[in-house]
Design a protein around this motif. Structure first.
Motif, short mmCIF file in Angstrom:
data_model
loop_
_atom_site.label_atom_id
_atom_site.label_comp_id
_atom_site.label_asym_id
_atom_site.label_seq_id
_atom_site.Cartn_x
_atom_site.Cartn_y
_atom_site.Cartn_z
N TRP A 119 0.81 -1.21 0.00
CA TRP A 119 0.00 0.00 0.00
C TRP A 119 0.85 1.27 0.00
O TRP A 119 0.35 2.35 0.27
N SER A 175 0.27 4.84 -9.37
CA SER A 175 0.10 3.99 -8.18
C SER A 175 1.13 2.86 -8.28
O SER A 175 0.84 1.75 -8.74
N ARG A 195 -7.17 13.12 -2.78
CA ARG A 195 -6.44 11.86 -2.71
C ARG A 195 -7.04 10.82 -3.65
O ARG A 195 -6.33 10.10 -4.34
N ASP A 196 -8.38 10.76 -3.68
CA ASP A 196 -9.05 9.78 -4.54
C ASP A 196 -8.79 10.03 -6.01
O ASP A 196 -8.75 9.09 -6.81
N ARG A 246 -6.05 11.07 -7.37
CA ARG A 246 -4.75 10.48 -7.67
C ARG A 246 -4.85 8.95 -7.68
O ARG A 246 -4.31 8.29 -8.56
N TRP A 247 -5.54 8.40 -6.68
CA TRP A 247 -5.69 6.95 -6.61
C TRP A 247 -6.53 6.42 -7.77
O TRP A 247 -6.27 5.33 -8.28
N CYS A 248 -7.55 7.17 -8.16
CA CYS A 248 -8.40 6.75 -9.27
C CYS A 248 -7.57 6.61 -10.54
O CYS A 248 -7.63 5.58 -11.24
N GLY A 302 -4.34 6.31 -10.80
CA GLY A 302 -3.34 5.25 -10.64
C GLY A 302 -3.92 3.86 -10.78
O GLY A 302 -3.33 2.98 -11.42
N ASN A 303 -5.09 3.63 -10.18
CA ASN A 303 -5.70 2.31 -10.27
C ASN A 303 -6.20 2.01 -11.68
O ASN A 303 -6.04 0.88 -12.17
N GLY A 317 -8.63 -3.18 -7.41
CA GLY A 317 -8.41 -1.74 -7.35
C GLY A 317 -9.11 -1.00 -8.47
O GLY A 317 -9.70 0.06 -8.27
N TYR A 354 -12.96 1.73 -8.23
CA TYR A 354 -13.29 3.05 -8.76
C TYR A 354 -14.33 2.99 -9.87
O TYR A 354 -15.17 3.88 -9.99
#
Length: 630
Positions: free
Chosen positions: A295, A327, A366-367, A369-371, A373-374, A397, A401
């Protein structure tokens, strides 16, 4: 200065010990080397039970949904609705079967790597890496000071060096960073080093790779911490012991518990993380075995394994799917496992902490960036030689999203079908005033069972976790009664917030699919009051959609609107929810009521107490003078 390489205001470094870290080829798998056997036995059976159980539940639910729709299942909309329901159901079912699988291990406190055993003092050298990017210097320096003190209390005086790896773009921030490191060195003679990169190539992943190539040869393993991370000295000692006992282990990921939240949202998240998180993570660890995940922080990594196998290539094409891998953590774990290194999760190892976003807008940053990346993992998931479990981690992952636009589509399409059927003047709600609407050519009784069963499966992991915590403790979380009340309030609040995050994530997915790059922004970790006027500006899309869907539902039948109330109220009330949950006053009020209490604030450990006193406010000249004198 202890043989340091010192560039005033920028670098405080030890002698270099280079280690090669080549970029990996995703089109050709390297020869896998069998290094040991830290994997639990009968992993195929565990995965059959969890994944097979999820597929079985999904099949039954989908079959029932097709019967609910009656003849309409043969229409285009019926087929689409059933297909979307099946896609959404499989992830709900997987979370349920995983939680059920993790419950016995949670109650027994299962420890397959024996990390809970008394660990001897380390025989190898360890680096503690903290990458920073325009962060609050006082906060992270206080955390490092607390970690250093906790290591000393655990008997680790030497053998653990600390590196602050800066990618900060602000000149004043960089100067404060190097001064803070000098102050840490002066305080107890700790081996704390500082390096700033003038070019932020590869973002955080590139920051770590650059350290490995320059200094990795001196350290058997390194611990990754984010700027908001904290870890007990005995926890670090246990992770080092796990690495030294198991030669095949390339990475051990802990479960960082959220702590230090002041706003209502942060307090609600840290309660959910400390109650539900261990069960969910234990379930995932139980059927992942040596094919676990990473993580990105609060994890111990074998330097040789990381250098040999985890070098990230640039993806072909343009952003957001091409270029640097955003990510990086999932991909690095998958590449290390591809090379034969074991990746383990240690969800029940205590003493690992982080902070959560203080507000919904910060969560959205934050989401985003994570969105991206995933979703970018769709370009990596087919890489040659990856273990099926590594591919599954990436798929989960991606689905996490994509589920947001799918839920939104399911909701809107269902309402559109109902509105169309309304003009045929069907009897949606008979004189009995049934709770659920009677759709045209729809089995309403079966619909009650399907949606009721889906809701129970969705809530089951939280209910199981609450029961497990209540059975294992009497006083933590404010006592059993307050624990249960807090759990009920959390479920109600998260039900209202879910539509807000659903729409936000749906828009983020659309942005990524349209090729818009989210960039790289620093994460805000401290709360700041959001005025209602600003909340209306942030959530105007949520409000307009909520009003439109409410009007549509009421036009069909008021009882249909009542049935959809959690979604409609959440969207319409989004501005008020954003402002309210970002309030520290609301968070303090809930604390006074005894709600959302967590053990990390009821009985904080030494590292948590020490880290609450930042050292950033000291006079700069005094810090530098003291450091140079030392």
């Amino acid at each position: 200065m202890d043989g340091l390489n010192r560039l005033p205001g920028f670098e405080i470094l030890p002698p270099e010990a280079p280690m090669p870290m080549p970029a990996q080829d995703l089109s050709a798998a390297p020869r896998q080397v069998r290094r040991g056997t830290s994997s639990p036995p009968l992993m195929w059976l565990r995965r059959l039970l969890v994944i097979g159980g999820a597929l079985l539940l999904t099949g039954v639910a989908t079959a029932e949904m097709s019967l609910v729709l009656g003849l309409s299942r043969w229409s285009a909309t019926g087929v689409v609705l059933t297909a979307i329901f099946a896609l959404l159901s499989i992830w709900i079912a997987l979370a349920f079967t995983s939680a059920v699988a993790g419950l016995p291990g949670l109650l027994r406190r299962s420890d397959p790597l024996r990390l809970g055993e008394q660990s001897p003092l380390p025989q190898t050298r360890t680096a503690l890496l903290m990458p920073v990017y325009n962060e609050d210097v006082g906060q992270w320096s206080a955390r490092l000071s607390a970690i250093r003190a906790s290591l000393r209390a655990a008997g680790v005086v030497d053998g653990v060096d600390i590196f602050v790896l800066s990618d900060s773009t602000d000149a004043a921030c960089r100067q404060m960073e190097s001064d803070a490191v000098l102050a840490l060195r002066a305080r107890d003679g700790a081996r704390v080093f500082y390096r700033h990169r003038s070019r932020n190539t590869g973002r955080k992943a590139g920051n770590i790779e650059e350290w490995v190539r320059r200094f990795g040869g001196s350290y058997a393993q390194f611990l990754i911490l984010d700027a908001d991370s904290l870890m007990e000295g005995r926890t670090i000692l246990a992770l080092i012991g796990g690495m030294e006992r198991h030669a095949d282990v390339g990475l051990i990921q802990t479960l960082p518990l959220l702590q230090g939240g002041r706003t209502l949202l942060a307090r609600m998240q840290q309660f959910a993380g400390q109650v539900y998180g261990p069960l969910i993570a234990q379930g995932l660890a139980w059927w992942s075995g040596a094919e676990g995940n990473y993580w990105g922080h609060n994890a111990m990594i074998r330097t040789r394994a990381f250098a040999e196998a985890a070098g990230l290539p640039r993806l072909p094409g343009r952003k957001p799917f091409g270029g640097e891998i955003l990510s990086h953590d999932f991909v690095e774990a998958a590449l290390m496992r591809r090379a034969g290194w074991a990746i383990h999760m240690a969800p029940l190892l205590p003493g690992s902490y982080e902070q959560g976003p203080p507000s919904l807008p910060d969560l959205a940053v934050r989401d985003r960036r994570w969105c991206q990346g995933n979703l970018q993992h769709s370009a990596v998931i087919g890489a040659a030689g990856l273990h099926p479990m590594s591919r599954l981690h990436m798929l989960v992952g991606i689905a996490a999203y994509l589920s947001a636009p799918l839920w939104l589509g399911f909701l809107v399409l269902g309402l559109a079908v109902s509105f169309q059927a309304h003009f045929l003047r069907p009897e949606y709600f008979p004189a009995t005033h049934a709770l659920f609407p009677t759709w045209p050519i729809v089995d309403s009784e079966r619909a009650i069972w399907v949606f009721g069963g889906t809701f129970l499966v969705l809530l089951a992991p939280k209910i199981l976790a609450l029961v497990a915590v209540a059975l294992s403790t009497r006083r933590a979380f404010g006592g059993r009664m307050r624990l249960m009340v807090s759990g009920l309030v959390e479920i109600l609040l998260s039900s209202l917030l879910s539509p807000v995050t659903m729409l936000t994530q749906a828009r983020q997915c659309v942005d990524v699919l349209l090729g818009r790059d989210g960039g790289w922004t620093a994460q805000r970790r401290e709360g700041e009051e959001i005025r209602l006027r600003d909340a209306f500006r942030i959530a105007r899309g949520h409000l307009f959609l909520g009003l439109a869907l409410t009007a549509l539902a009421v036009a069909i039948n008021p009882l249909l609107a009542a049935w959809m109330a959690p979604v409609l109220v959440g969207l319409v009330a989004a501005p008020w929810l954003i402002a309210w949950t970002a309030s520290e006053e609301a968070g303090d009020r809930f604390r006074r009521w005894g709600l959302f209490l967590v053990p990390t604030e009821e009985a904080p450990s030494g590292v948590l107490l020490t880290s609450d006193t930042p050292g950033a406010g000291d006079d700069r000249a005094a810090l530098v003078a003291a450091a140079m004198a030392g």
